[in-house]
Motif scaffolding. Structure first.
Motif, PDB file in Angstrom:
ATOM      1  N   UNK A 296     -19.422 -69.325 -16.196  1.00 50.37           N
ATOM      2  CA  UNK A 296     -19.828 -70.701 -15.895  1.00 50.37           C
ATOM      3  C   UNK A 296     -20.571 -71.319 -17.072  1.00 50.37           C
ATOM      4  N   UNK A 297     -21.495 -70.563 -17.663  1.00 51.02           N
ATOM      5  CA  UNK A 297     -22.276 -71.093 -18.783  1.00 51.02           C
ATOM      6  C   UNK A 297     -21.376 -71.395 -19.977  1.00 51.02           C
ATOM      7  N   UNK A 298     -20.537 -70.417 -20.347  1.00 57.46           N
ATOM      8  CA  UNK A 298     -19.635 -70.616 -21.481  1.00 57.46           C
ATOM      9  C   UNK A 298     -18.684 -71.778 -21.225  1.00 57.46           C
TER      10      UNK A 298
ATOM     11  N   UNK B 238     -20.487 -75.337 -21.409  1.00 54.34           N
ATOM     12  CA  UNK B 238     -20.872 -75.863 -22.720  1.00 54.34           C
ATOM     13  C   UNK B 238     -19.675 -76.039 -23.654  1.00 54.34           C
ATOM     14  N   UNK B 239     -18.657 -75.212 -23.524  1.00 52.89           N
ATOM     15  CA  UNK B 239     -17.443 -75.436 -24.319  1.00 52.89           C
ATOM     16  C   UNK B 239     -16.777 -76.748 -23.901  1.00 52.89           C
ATOM     17  N   UNK B 240     -16.741 -76.993 -22.600  1.00 52.76           N
ATOM     18  CA  UNK B 240     -16.120 -78.230 -22.108  1.00 52.76           C
ATOM     19  C   UNK B 240     -16.887 -79.455 -22.579  1.00 52.76           C
ATOM     20  N   UNK B 241     -18.213 -79.418 -22.479  1.00 59.23           N
ATOM     21  CA  UNK B 241     -19.010 -80.552 -22.954  1.00 59.23           C
ATOM     22  C   UNK B 241     -18.789 -80.773 -24.447  1.00 59.23           C
TER      23      UNK B 241
ATOM     24  N   UNK C 165     -23.480 -86.417 -18.608  1.00 58.14           N
ATOM     25  CA  UNK C 165     -23.394 -84.960 -18.493  1.00 58.14           C
ATOM     26  C   UNK C 165     -24.094 -84.287 -19.672  1.00 58.14           C
ATOM     27  N   UNK C 166     -23.917 -84.863 -20.860  1.00 59.04           N
ATOM     28  CA  UNK C 166     -24.570 -84.316 -22.045  1.00 59.04           C
ATOM     29  C   UNK C 166     -26.086 -84.385 -21.923  1.00 59.04           C
ATOM     30  N   UNK C 167     -26.578 -85.514 -21.438  1.00 60.61           N
ATOM     31  CA  UNK C 167     -28.023 -85.698 -21.312  1.00 60.61           C
ATOM     32  C   UNK C 167     -28.623 -84.774 -20.259  1.00 60.61           C
ATOM     33  N   UNK C 168     -27.889 -84.564 -19.168  1.00 62.60           N
ATOM     34  CA  UNK C 168     -28.417 -83.791 -18.036  1.00 62.60           C
ATOM     35  C   UNK C 168     -27.692 -82.451 -17.883  1.00 62.60           C
ATOM     36  N   UNK C 169     -27.208 -81.913 -18.995  1.00 59.75           N
ATOM     37  CA  UNK C 169     -26.389 -80.690 -18.945  1.00 59.75           C
ATOM     38  C   UNK C 169     -27.084 -79.543 -18.233  1.00 59.75           C
ATOM     39  N   UNK C 170     -28.357 -79.317 -18.553  1.00 59.71           N
ATOM     40  CA  UNK C 170     -29.071 -78.187 -17.955  1.00 59.71           C
ATOM     41  C   UNK C 170     -29.380 -78.440 -16.487  1.00 59.71           C
ATOM     42  N   UNK C 171     -29.745 -79.667 -16.153  1.00 62.00           N
ATOM     43  CA  UNK C 171     -30.021 -80.013 -14.752  1.00 62.00           C
ATOM     44  C   UNK C 171     -28.788 -79.767 -13.885  1.00 62.00           C
ATOM     45  N   UNK C 172     -27.635 -80.201 -14.390  1.00 55.70           N
ATOM     46  CA  UNK C 172     -26.393 -80.055 -13.623  1.00 55.70           C
ATOM     47  C   UNK C 172     -26.033 -78.580 -13.478  1.00 55.70           C
TER      48      UNK C 172
ATOM     49  N   UNK D 234     -26.676 -74.220  -5.799  1.00 55.71           N
ATOM     50  CA  UNK D 234     -25.729 -74.405  -4.701  1.00 55.71           C
ATOM     51  C   UNK D 234     -24.952 -73.123  -4.412  1.00 55.71           C
ATOM     52  N   UNK D 235     -24.533 -72.432  -5.468  1.00 58.63           N
ATOM     53  CA  UNK D 235     -23.785 -71.180  -5.285  1.00 58.63           C
ATOM     54  C   UNK D 235     -24.673 -70.133  -4.627  1.00 58.63           C
TER      55      UNK D 235
END
Length: 202
Positions: free
Chosen positions: A144-146, A149-152, A173-180, A187-188
């Motif tokens: 999920x992490x990889x 960040x690759x997608x962004x 999404x870039x600004x709130x990447x970590x929050x998301x 949620x998971x």
């Protein structure tokens, strides 16, 4: 083109660090699960080191078809190859190697395939097998992490063509990447706790 308006965030060195770390962790988890598989094949009735309790363990997963989806090969063997590739990508980026656009696009295709498999296997684990493999969960997290960040990165660098109307969404999404990302994990985890509430909360 290097985007520097967010400081070091999302520069090649940042993505390289993410890929190196997630790739190395994923490779380690896949290797440990491979070792457990060999132990299981040698002594099927023996408890494995990863068998923590009736819910969390890998012994019950190793004997299922879901654990050997492609050509009957254990999933973790494919994981060893995939996460080694991620690690190699990360090392190349940290070495300041300039990768062509088609390489990034190929990586994105692989990332999407990996994420789809992870989502499928998560469903199988939680709702079909009713069992959680600890090493598998490690690979879920790093995937999920990889993938995130690759997608962004690919969206920001326009390695993935998108409509101009979606540019504000990419900036958000870039600004709130970590929050998301944290929200996704919460949620998971919440879903898993709810699914196995009887086990966790009696």
């Amino acid at each position: 083109m290097k985007n520097t308006k967010d400081g070091p965030m999302f520069q090649k060195s940042f993505i390289g660090t993410i890929l190196t770390m997630t790739g190395a962790i994923g490779t380690f988890a896949s290797l440990m699960l491979s070792i457990e598989e060999f132990k299981y094949l040698k002594n099927p009735g023996e408890a494995l080191n990863c068998d923590i309790n009736p819910l969390i363990g890998c012994g019950s997963i190793l004997s299922t078809w879901q654990g050997h989806v492609f050509l009957g090969v254990p999933n973790q063997f494919w994981g060893l190859a995939a996460f080694s590739v991620l690690t190699a990508f990360g090392v190349l980026l940290l070495s300041k190697v300039q990768l062509p656009r088609w390489i990034w696009q190929g990586l994105q295709v692989g990332i999407i395939g990996g994420l789809l498999f992870v989502l499928w296997f998560m469903y199988q684990s939680v709702f079909v097998l009713n069992h959680l493999c600890p090493y598998c969960m490690v690979t879920w997290v790093v995937m999920f992490v990889a993938g995130w960040y690759v997608t962004i990165h690919n969206l920001r660098e326009k390695n993935i063509p998108i409509a101009k109307t979606l540019a504000p969404a990419v900036r958000f999404v870039t600004k709130h990447h970590l929050d998301i990302l944290i929200t996704i994990f919460v949620l998971i985890i919440g879903g898993i706790l709810l699914r196995f509430s009887d086990f966790f909360f009696g």
